[in-house]
Enzyme design. Structure first.
Site, PDB file in Angstrom:
ATOM      1  N   SER A 214       0.832  -1.095  -0.095  1.00  0.00           N
ATOM      2  CA  SER A 214       0.057  -0.129   0.017  1.00  0.00           C
ATOM      3  C   SER A 214       0.926   1.209   0.061  1.00  0.00           C
ATOM      4  O   SER A 214       1.579   1.443  -1.092  1.00  0.00           O
ATOM      5  CB  SER A 214      -0.987   0.140   1.299  1.00  0.00           C
ATOM      6  OG  SER A 214      -2.131   0.952   1.152  1.00  0.00           O
ATOM      7  N   GLU A 328      -8.933  -5.557  -4.034  1.00  0.00           N
ATOM      8  CA  GLU A 328      -8.427  -4.479  -3.356  1.00  0.00           C
ATOM      9  C   GLU A 328      -9.353  -3.735  -2.637  1.00  0.00           C
ATOM     10  O   GLU A 328      -9.282  -3.378  -1.644  1.00  0.00           O
ATOM     11  CB  GLU A 328      -7.467  -3.718  -4.333  1.00  0.00           C
ATOM     12  CG  GLU A 328      -6.518  -4.421  -4.846  1.00  0.00           C
ATOM     13  CD  GLU A 328      -5.135  -4.225  -3.904  1.00  0.00           C
ATOM     14  OE1 GLU A 328      -5.225  -3.791  -3.009  1.00  0.00           O
ATOM     15  OE2 GLU A 328      -4.073  -4.728  -4.211  1.00  0.00           O
TER      16      GLU A 328
END
Length: 523
Positions: A214, A328
């Protein structure tokens, strides 16, 4: 001295005649040259916790580049240090301590690691945590499974939020024309610390893999694009980190900084006022708006966007392994909709699409490509849309550009039953953002593999072997796991990491409608 398989010897000399003696150091001790660092023995090796790598960025050092530290003379490195200032979240504990630039070193068991030649040194993996550049801490991750495969792992803290990424005209004037990106500078300082000192912990400074997820993955992109990070790492693994490859400019962030400074209580915009603010006051007023905190193109750490650097080949050319998770955006649908009491419905679907960052004028066209009739629930429709728009297709674009210059491996983590401790919502989480980390490391104080069934444990074993093989050799294919074909111009292949065994897929772009996003938004 036949106990050197579990102890190292330190040569101590004293007196005018230089009388020397061998002093045995326990296997949990590292010789600093002036003293020892004492760690904690574990089943897999030794962990050294809370080692300072830079001066505390407090007082006049707030909003300054980090000042690198040498190894301490002596240190009992048995407790983790505080994370950098942040509010409490699922990504990290609340912290008000700016004295936070610490790292942890995890060393595997081995018979010989001190005083030997480079060929005996072990590969090093440096982990950058995620958390939207606002949350997170190094000690939330326990990399024992990676370490067991014969690598040294380093996890690091770096400055977050406004304290790590705020820019301001006064800071730029003091900094020779640039400000912001202090968190990226911290990451680079930690890599410089690794170059100088990791050999004492048995690691090879010439075989360093930088990896993160991330915001940590976007940080890896930034370090690839930063000329200042050249030579500090030899491989890169990017997990879900291609979501903002064209970040804001310095002038945009300076304008934001002027407003934040006033809100924080410094209408005079002076550095003296900003540096005297209590941490609580900074945190209370640091919200940068819908973009969130990001690295910026400051002209120094980042001379250009990551996207431009990849397109032109002007980046630190090392082998790269990069991928995303199959679902996601489900995590963000939960956070932004269900957890707030406003689950996605047929009635609010268009407004929810706009809330994901899609330009308002493009919402009807996008909705037509993701019709609710194609999905079991509205939440899954928005999850698919957000996954493709923000993560999958941006990640694929990065992979395609990287593969023109360096050896590149592409993956998609695809376990639809990935365990989660999050509360139930109106749709299944699937392979949600960050779900793959638990297959590689322990998270949140839980050992790696908690809650995995036998097929998931087998997948975890495969992933650990892939990641550590790449760190050792620059290829995941020396691990005994299924063959992983590199990505190339004539073979657009992605490794699907799934229970039952990894498989090669060639329809990633079609499944995620990347042609649509390229045509619609130029992404």
């Amino acid at each position: 001295m036949n106990t050197l398989n579990r102890k190292v010897a330190k040569l101590v000399c004293s007196g005018a005649l230089m009388l020397c003696s061998l002093v045995a150091l326990a296997a949990t001790e590292i010789d600093t040259g002036r003293g020892v660092i004492v760690g904690v023995e574990t089943d897999y090796g030794v962990k050294y916790l809370g080692i300072p790598y830079a001066e505390p960025p407090v007082g006049e050092r707030r909003w300054q580049p980090p000042s690198l530290l040498d190894l301490p003379d002596d240190l009992v490195a048995t407790k983790v240090a505080s994370g950098c200032p942040q509010a409490s979240s699922s990504f990290g504990q609340s912290s008000l301590s700016e004295d936070c630039l610490y790292l942890n070193v995890f060393q595997p068991k081995r018979k010989r690691f001190a005083g030997l030649g480079r060929r005996h040194k072990l590969p090093v993996m440096v982990w950058i945590h995620g958390g939207a550049f606002t949350y997170g801490e190094s000690h939330s991750y326990s990399p024992e499974r990676l370490v067991e495969q014969g690598v040294v792992v380093v996890t690091i803290n770096y400055r977050l939020g406004a304290l790590g990424f705020m820019a301001h005209p006064a800071m730029s004037a003091e900094g020779g024309g640039a400000s912001g990106n202090y968190g990226l500078m911290d990451q680079r300082a930690a890599l410089q610390w690794v170059q100088r000192h990791i050999s004492r912990f048995g690691g090879d400074p010439n075989n360093v893999t930088l990896f993160g997820e991330s915001a940590g993955g976007l940080s890896v992109h930034a370090q690839l694009a930063s000329p200042l990070a050249e030579g500090l790492f030899q491989r890169a693994i990017i997990q879900s980190g291609a979501y903002a490859l064209s970040p804001p400019t310095l002038s945009q962030w300076e304008y934001l900084g002027l407003g934040l400074a006033a809100a924080m209580g410094c209408p005079d915009q002076s550095l003296s006022c900003l540096r005297s603010l209590p941490v609580e006051q900074v945190l209370a007023h640091q919200d940068p708006g819908p973009l969130g905190w990001l690295p910026i193109v400051d002209g120094r750490v980042l001379p250009q966007t990551m996207s431009a650097a990849l397109s032109t080949g002007q980046f630190n050319r090392v082998p790269v392994m990069q991928g995303t998770t199959r679902d996601e955006y489900s995590l963000f649908v939960a956070l932004n909709n269900d957890f707030l009491g406003t689950p996605v419905t047929a009635e609010n679907y268009l407004s929810a699409i706009a809330g994901s960052g899609i330009p308002v004028e493009a919402v009807p066209a996008v909705a037509a490509y993701y019709p609710l009739v194609n999905y079991p629930t509205p939440g899954q429709a928005l999850s698919a849309l957000g996954t493709d728009f923000l993560f999958a297709c941006n990640g694929l674009s990065s992979i395609q550009r990287l593969s023109e210059y360096v050896t590149t491996y592409a993956y998609e983590f695809n376990d639809p039953q990935a365990p989660t401790s999050l509360p139930p919502v109106s749709f299944p989480y699937g392979a949600y953002h960050s779900s793959e980390i638990q297959y590689l490391m322990g998270t949140g104080g839980n050992p790696q593999g908690v809650g995995l069934d036998p097929a998931q444990r087998a997948l975890s074993d495969e992933m650990v072997r892939y990641w550590t093989s790449f760190a050792k050799y620059g290829s995941p294919n020396l691990s005994g796991a299924p063959l992983w074909i590199r990505y190339g111009a004539n073979y657009h292949l992605t490794q699907s990491l799934q229970p039952g065994g990894a498989e090669v897929i060639n329809d990633f772009a079609d499944v995620h409608q990347c042609g649509l996003w390229s045509a619609l938004l130029g992404s």
